[in-house]
Design an enzyme around this catalytic site. Structure first.
Site, PDB file in Angstrom:
ATOM      1  N   TYR A 137      48.169  46.526  21.070  1.00 19.73           N
ATOM      2  CA  TYR A 137      49.472  46.667  21.733  1.00 19.73           C
ATOM      3  C   TYR A 137      49.835  45.461  22.601  1.00 19.73           C
ATOM      4  CZ  TYR A 137      50.611  51.258  20.022  1.00 19.73           C
ATOM      5  OH  TYR A 137      50.963  52.294  19.199  1.00 19.73           O
ATOM      6  N   LYS A 188      36.004  52.630  15.130  1.00 19.09           N
ATOM      7  CA  LYS A 188      35.693  52.193  13.774  1.00 19.09           C
ATOM      8  C   LYS A 188      34.616  51.117  13.925  1.00 19.09           C
ATOM      9  CE  LYS A 188      36.431  52.246   9.339  1.00 19.09           C
ATOM     10  NZ  LYS A 188      36.037  53.347   8.461  1.00 19.09           N
ATOM     11  N   ASP A 221      38.261  57.615  10.756  1.00 16.40           N
ATOM     12  CA  ASP A 221      38.667  58.170   9.456  1.00 16.40           C
ATOM     13  C   ASP A 221      38.085  59.569   9.267  1.00 16.40           C
ATOM     14  OD1 ASP A 221      36.159  56.951   9.354  1.00 16.40           O
ATOM     15  OD2 ASP A 221      36.400  56.123   7.344  1.00 16.40           O
ATOM     16  N   ASP A 245      47.356  56.430  19.184  1.00 14.28           N
ATOM     17  CA  ASP A 245      48.753  56.594  18.754  1.00 14.28           C
ATOM     18  C   ASP A 245      48.822  57.355  17.441  1.00 14.28           C
ATOM     19  OD1 ASP A 245      51.603  56.103  18.677  1.00 14.28           O
ATOM     20  OD2 ASP A 245      51.170  54.635  17.113  1.00 14.28           O
ATOM     21  N   ASP A 249      50.021  61.669  16.527  1.00 14.95           N
ATOM     22  CA  ASP A 249      51.044  62.175  15.598  1.00 14.95           C
ATOM     23  C   ASP A 249      50.421  63.175  14.627  1.00 14.95           C
ATOM     24  OD1 ASP A 249      53.033  60.475  16.718  1.00 14.95           O
ATOM     25  OD2 ASP A 249      53.906  60.094  14.745  1.00 14.95           O
TER      26      ASP A 249
END
Ligand code: NAD
Ligand code: IPM
Ligand code: MN
Length: 350
Positions: A137, A188, A221, A245, A249
């Site tokens: 970001y 990750k 994942d 982020d 969602d």
């Protein structure tokens, strides 16, 4: 009688449906009788297109100095393709005011809102704590030979020891305060070994200070899969800015969608900012069709943060009733408009 201190709230409705849902959230807060006063700011795409300004130079210092909290609608407008105003206003607040923990609760209010088979409210009740001041970001990077077949683009992922440690600590403190028993950190680190290595080390270190809380880890994942298949196992999840982020969602989709999801951008002890998770939904704007519940729930989170718990609980109770009785907009199964849904909730609260 001791005087009631009125909390000062800065309000930024912003763009698109932000301009519709925020007035409705204010109506519900007023109905609750909470001792708060609102000051509105027109920082938005409209204003940017009118006079080229986004937020005044002393805007962030002024907010921190003069207000107890900030309520934001949404920022983003197709007429500003660069999204510069949203970056300066929304990401500006997160970064310049150092609101390092983005708290996004994920709670199933009613079975009817969940796309999963046989999921009940007790099966989905967790919180994602998203790092809010670092990562990709910061938009650091560059490009070489743009527009040619040899083009190279880099996008840096910034992770500082200080930034990682404070948000992980926040997640454990949050879990402790909420009586939760598990904190899961996701990354990750099997691929992004430098950043992941830092997150892994700090997570293990910080966890030692919270012996009553079990530290857990999943690659992001695998977490996406598990969140859909068995959401019941999660209590508090910590993630970097980008993974947080995306995960929020996905998580919102488990509990009714973006129309009902709320968030707080928090730096403990400082003026913090509350907003629905959704954006400005340009195609929905101006139709009295946007779900106001995300904004109303964000306002309730803000009241709880300000120590006004009884008012926050009244509002949360009314939201629950609206969802159960389908006194809602169509995205969550009702047939009311934005204003009518908020009016019904305000009536319950009153
Ligand atoms: P969006 O959240 O605006 O919309 C995504 C989908 O969810 C759309 O189908 C929309 O109709 C639906 N939706 C969103 N809010 C809803 C509500 N309250 N009630 C019912 N349905 C709702 O995301 P997007 O389309 O990716 O982005 C639109 C603009 O908003 C872009 O400019 C984006 O950058 C911006 N944005 C801003 C914020 C923010 O201010 N925090 C967050 C996300 C996106
Ligand atoms: C959110 C939004 C923002 C983000 C955008 C509008 C910059 O998607 O609040 O989740 O990516 O943080
Ligand atoms: Mn988002």
């Amino acid at each position: 009688m001791s005087p009631v201190t009125t909390k000062k709230i800065a309000v930024v409705p912003g763009d698109g449906i932000g301009q519709e849902v925020i007035p409705q959230a204010l109506k519900v807060v007023r109905a609750s009788g909470a001792p708060v006063g609102f000051t509105e700011f027109d920082w938005s795409a409209d204003r940017y297109l009118r006079d080229g300004s986004t937020i005044p130079p002393d805007g962030f210092a002024m907010l921190a100095r003069e207000f107890d909290a900030i309520l934001v609608g949404a920022l983003g407008d197709p007429r500003v393709p660069s999204n510069i105003h949203a970056k300066e206003i929304l990401l500006g607040m997160r970064f310049q005011m150092d609101l390092y923990a983005n708290v996004r609760p994920v709670r199933l209010l009613d079975e009817s809102l969940c796309p999963l088979k046989d999921a009940r409210p007790e099966d989905i009740d967790f919180t994602i704590i998203r790092e809010n001041t670092e990562g990709v970001y910061l938009d650091m990077g560059g490009s070489f030979k743009p527009g040619t077949p040899d083009e190279v683009a880099t996008q840096e992922d910034i992770n500082t020891r200080k930034g990682v440690e404070r948000v992980i600590r926040f997640a454990f403190d949050y879990a402790r305060a909420q009586g939760r028993r598990r904190v899961l950190m996701t990354d990750k680190s099997n691929v992004m070994t430098y950043a992941g290595g830092l997150w892994q080390r700090v997570f293990k270190e910080v966890a030692q200070g919270y012996p009553e809380i079990a530290p857990q880890h999943m690659y992001v994942d695998a977490l996406c899969l598990a969140m859909v298949r068995e959401p019941r196992q999660f209590e508090v999840i910590g993630a970097n800015n980008l993974f947080g982020d995306i995960l929020t969602d996905l998580a919102a989709a488990l509990v009714g969608g973006l129309g009902v999801a709320a968030s707080g951008n928090i730096h403990p002890g400082r003026t913090s900012m509350f907003e629905p998770v959704h954006g400005s939904a340009p195609a929905l704007a101006g139709k009295n069709a946007a779900n106001p519940i995300g904004a109303i729930a964000a306002a309730a989170m803000m009241l709880a943060h300000l120590g006004l718990n009884p008012y926050a609980q009244k509002i949360e109770g009314a939201i629950l009733e609206a969802v159960r009785q389908k006194k809602t907009t169509s995205d969550v199964g009702g047939s009311l408009g934005t204003r009518e849904c908020a009016e019904w909730i305000a009536g319950q609260v009153r």
